[in-house]
Design a protein around this motif. Structure first.
Motif, PDB file in Angstrom:
ATOM      1  N   CYS A 124      35.692  -5.631 -14.594  1.00  0.00           N
ATOM      2  CA  CYS A 124      34.896  -5.585 -15.819  1.00  0.00           C
ATOM      3  C   CYS A 124      34.649  -6.998 -16.339  1.00  0.00           C
ATOM      4  N   ARG A 144      31.408  -0.871 -17.759  1.00  0.00           N
ATOM      5  CA  ARG A 144      30.180  -0.071 -17.838  1.00  0.00           C
ATOM      6  C   ARG A 144      30.103   0.698 -19.154  1.00  0.00           C
ATOM      7  N   VAL A 147      29.572  -1.711 -22.143  1.00  0.00           N
ATOM      8  CA  VAL A 147      28.185  -2.167 -22.288  1.00  0.00           C
ATOM      9  C   VAL A 147      27.351  -1.072 -22.947  1.00  0.00           C
ATOM     10  N   TYR A 182      28.432  -4.381  -6.951  1.00  0.00           N
ATOM     11  CA  TYR A 182      28.832  -3.229  -7.754  1.00  0.00           C
ATOM     12  C   TYR A 182      27.902  -2.055  -7.467  1.00  0.00           C
ATOM     13  N   VAL A 192      22.598   3.408 -17.382  1.00  0.00           N
ATOM     14  CA  VAL A 192      22.992   2.144 -18.005  1.00  0.00           C
ATOM     15  C   VAL A 192      21.771   1.253 -18.209  1.00  0.00           C
ATOM     16  N   THR A 199      20.870  -4.826 -16.698  1.00  0.00           N
ATOM     17  CA  THR A 199      21.947  -4.405 -15.799  1.00  0.00           C
ATOM     18  C   THR A 199      21.421  -3.858 -14.476  1.00  0.00           C
ATOM     19  N   LEU A 210      24.807  -2.229 -10.395  1.00  0.00           N
ATOM     20  CA  LEU A 210      24.790  -2.631 -11.800  1.00  0.00           C
ATOM     21  C   LEU A 210      25.257  -4.075 -11.914  1.00  0.00           C
ATOM     22  N   LEU A 212      26.637  -5.986 -14.633  1.00  0.00           N
ATOM     23  CA  LEU A 212      27.154  -5.946 -16.006  1.00  0.00           C
ATOM     24  C   LEU A 212      27.177  -7.318 -16.675  1.00  0.00           C
TER      25      LEU A 212
END
Length: 263
Positions: A124, A144, A147, A182, A192, A199, A210, A212
């Protein structure tokens, strides 16, 4: 930063006068395999990854020594709650046996000089925030769900309530799994990206991904905050802990941290 030396296990970042900030790496501690790294003994700072609690206490003491202040950690739950810490918490975390957690939260904020804030990650996004003029700092754990929940916005809101000006706030985004690594289901990427378009990513394998860290950069930019990004991918870099890399091999891993304090 007043000290130009870089201790083992530390990736320093400059967030202004009177602020000491860095991201830890996997090495420079006392944990053995599977929490160690090619750089040596592991600086695992997490208590929930099967490592011995006494070793984790030593590692946390090493991190505090490198900061020059006690470091408070929260119990992270992938939400958007922010805890504000002050003189009472500084006293508790400076004790011979500090508490294991300041409480459930995914962001911490303080205006207390000499109290470190730490946020734990292993893929993360760790986020450090500081307004060196208003003398207030914060950390946020942006996975995730974080966010999606806007944990970085909540942390910034708390800094502003303490007198920070977004135009003055300096931010650093630490090592995290990159968008090229990812991989997620297409429906998850779409969910997302609908909330934060930055993202949206495609992995090296051409599958949905993604990014992030890019999403956090965009969220901060929307508030007028410019961020410095440490472009180290936790999955690719063996000197960093990665939950996804460990899971792929059927083992466990440690937790590194973003750490900040007013000095």
């Amino acid at each position: 930063m007043s000290d130009t030396r870089t201790p083992a296990g530390v990736h320093p970042v400059d967030l202004g006068d009177g602020v000491h900030a860095f991201f830890t790496t996997g090495g420079g501690g006392v944990s053995p395999d599977p929490w160690a790294t090619p750089a040596g003994g592991g600086l695992n700072l997490g208590l929930n990854v099967s490592d011995d609690a006494d070793r984790v206490a030593v590692n946390r003491s090493l991190a505090a020594e490198r900061l020059g202040a006690p470091v408070a950690f929260a119990t992270q739950v992938h939400g958007d709650r922010v805890l504000e810490l002050g003189p009472a918490e500084r006293t508790r975390w400076a004790a011979h046996r500090p508490p294991a957690s300041a409480g459930e939260a995914d962001a911490l904020v303080t205006a207390e000089r000499g109290l470190g804030l730490g946020i734990l990650v292993a893929d993360c996004v760790p986020v450090l925030l500081a307004d060196p003029v208003a003398r207030v700092v914060g950390v946020a754990h942006a996975g995730r769900n974080g966010v999606l929940a806007g944990v970085v916005h909540r942390a910034l809101d708390t800094l502003v309530a303490r007198g920070a000006d977004p135009a003055r706030v300096r931010a650093a985004i630490g090592p995290a799994v990159c968008g090229k690594c990812y991989e997620v289901p297409a429906a998850m990427r779409d969910e997302v990206a609908a909330a934060e378009p930055a993202t949206y990513a495609t992995t090296n394998e051409g599958t949905p991904g993604l990014d992030l860290p890019a999403g956090v950069v965009a969220q901060l930019a929307a508030r007028g905050v410019e961020a410095t990004r440490v472009k180290r991918c936790t999955l690719e870099d063996p000197d960093l802990f990665s939950h996804r890399r460990a899971s792929a091999t059927g083992t466990t891993t440690g937790r590194q941290a973003g750490i900040i304090a007013l000095i």
